[in-house]
Enzyme design. Structure first.
Site, PDB file in Angstrom:
ATOM      1  N   ARG A  78       0.844  -1.196   0.000  1.00 43.05           N
ATOM      2  CA  ARG A  78       0.000   0.000   0.000  1.00 43.05           C
ATOM      3  C   ARG A  78       0.881   1.248   0.000  1.00 43.05           C
ATOM      4  NH1 ARG A  78      -2.523  -3.756   3.476  1.00 43.05           N
ATOM      5  NH2 ARG A  78      -4.703  -4.173   2.931  1.00 43.05           N
ATOM      6  N   GLU A 111      16.074  -3.940   0.039  1.00 40.09           N
ATOM      7  CA  GLU A 111      17.433  -4.462   0.189  1.00 40.09           C
ATOM      8  C   GLU A 111      18.117  -4.493  -1.169  1.00 40.09           C
ATOM      9  OE1 GLU A 111      19.846  -8.279   2.093  1.00 40.09           O
ATOM     10  OE2 GLU A 111      17.816  -8.576   1.308  1.00 40.09           O
ATOM     11  N   HIS A 128      11.041  -6.915   3.642  1.00 40.97           N
ATOM     12  CA  HIS A 128      11.574  -6.035   2.615  1.00 40.97           C
ATOM     13  C   HIS A 128      11.422  -6.649   1.230  1.00 40.97           C
ATOM     14  CE1 HIS A 128      15.117  -8.586   3.777  1.00 40.97           C
ATOM     15  NE2 HIS A 128      15.166  -8.730   2.462  1.00 40.97           N
TER      16      HIS A 128
END
Length: 325
Positions: free
Chosen positions: A174, A311, A264
């Protein structure tokens, strides 16, 4: 990356029930956690005699989407422990999407094996889809679609195998302001805009980004024929609720503060130092400066405008810094 409570349960779901291929596991005893990696691929898996460092060099060059699961040792022993799936307050992460040949058959098979069904197959703006839950409550979207050959899927299983081995296609997050996110993902990370989908019934728009290994004309064609090409390239889907950028109190949860869950998005790069230099120069936050992590290579973390962690992983062997941060 998703955090998981019990690797045995997660492995049963992703490998045996969903049909993904287990690639490898990294263990970090000094930090008391392990990483598990899955994909739908026919690429050769290194033998067990390779060191963790050698396996990492191979993994960071795998040319297909991979799913990373983080297991913090001992969490499965705590009956009260659980992770946050991002779809209850505080919201943030939405789901990961897998392409299958037949949604109805896939859901029926998973349900017969005890997998919770969140939403049974129905027609939507992206075609027929359904939602199931993994052992930690994360939403898994299943969609019917013919996966095209080429691009980053060139080394994955053939289209005929999609039914038995769903293909990882998308991660949805989101976002608050699509204009701000567009700047970051296009200019900061160098992604291609692949198209968007307006959903008036929920007053929302989904924006799609990915790395298109094609000419600008082909990308333009994808945007104009979005439904035809929508599963060609592994992608990020950014869900925007209309007018949310006007709400000064709204923010999304990145999953790395309590309650934890989603971790991530991971991207491999050719020059991690140069990438971080450009990202920082563009005004974006570097969470972790590039450098070695344990024995698995060089990594860095940056933040997108909504606070989600990205990352960056050095694709090849260890390098010397080219740019100081």
């Amino acid at each position: 990356m998703l955090r998981i409570k019990d690797p045995k349960k997660s492995r049963t779901f992703y490998e045996k029930q969903l049909g993904m291929q287990f690639l490898t596991r990294f263990d970090f005893p000094s930090l008391a956690f392990s990483l598990y990696f899955y994909a739908s691929t026919e690429q050769k898996i290194p033998n067990d005699h390779l060191s963790q460092a050698e396996t990492a060099k191979w993994l960071w060059n795998v040319q297909c989407p991979t799913l990373e699961l983080t297991y913090n040792w001992g969490t499965e022993k705590d009956s009260e422990f659980h992770y946050h799936n991002g779809n209850e307050d505080p919201k943030g992460f939405v789901h990961v999407t897998f392409v299958v040949n037949d949604v109805k058959e896939t859901v029926e098979e998973l349900q017969s094996q005890g997998v919770p069904v969140i939403q049974h197959p129905s027609h939507s703006e992206i075609g027929k889809c359904a939602y199931v839950s993994d052992p930690d409550g994360y939403w898994i979207q299943l969609v019917s679609g013919e996966r095209k050959t080429g691009y980053l899927y060139s080394n994955t299983k053939s289209v005929d195998d999609v039914k038995s081995s769903p293909v990882l296609a998308e991660t949805m997050l989101r976002i608050k302001d699509p204009a701000v996110s567009k700047e970051f993902y296009e200019k900061g990370l160098g992604m291609n805009f692949l198209g968007h989908l307006e959903i008036p019934s929920s007053r929302s728009t989904v924006y799609y980004y990915g790395y298109a290994n094609s000419s600008s004309n082909e990308i333009y064609s994808m945007i104009n024929k979005f439904k035809t090409y929508q599963w060609t390239i592994p992608r990020m889907a950014l869900q925007y609720l209309w007018d949310s950028e006007s709400d000064s109190f709204l923010s999304y949860h990145n999953g790395n503060s309590e309650p934890k869950g989603f971790g991530h998005i991971g991207l491999t790069v050719d020059d991690i130092y140069g990438a971080c230099y450009r990202i920082q120069k563009a005004g974006y936050k570097i969470i972790r400066k590039p450098g070695p992590f344990q024995d698995v290579g060089e990594i860095a973390f940056v933040s997108d405008p909504d606070g989600y962690w990205i990352e960056l992983i050095q694709r090849s062997s260890l390098r010397s810094p080219k740019s100081a941060l």
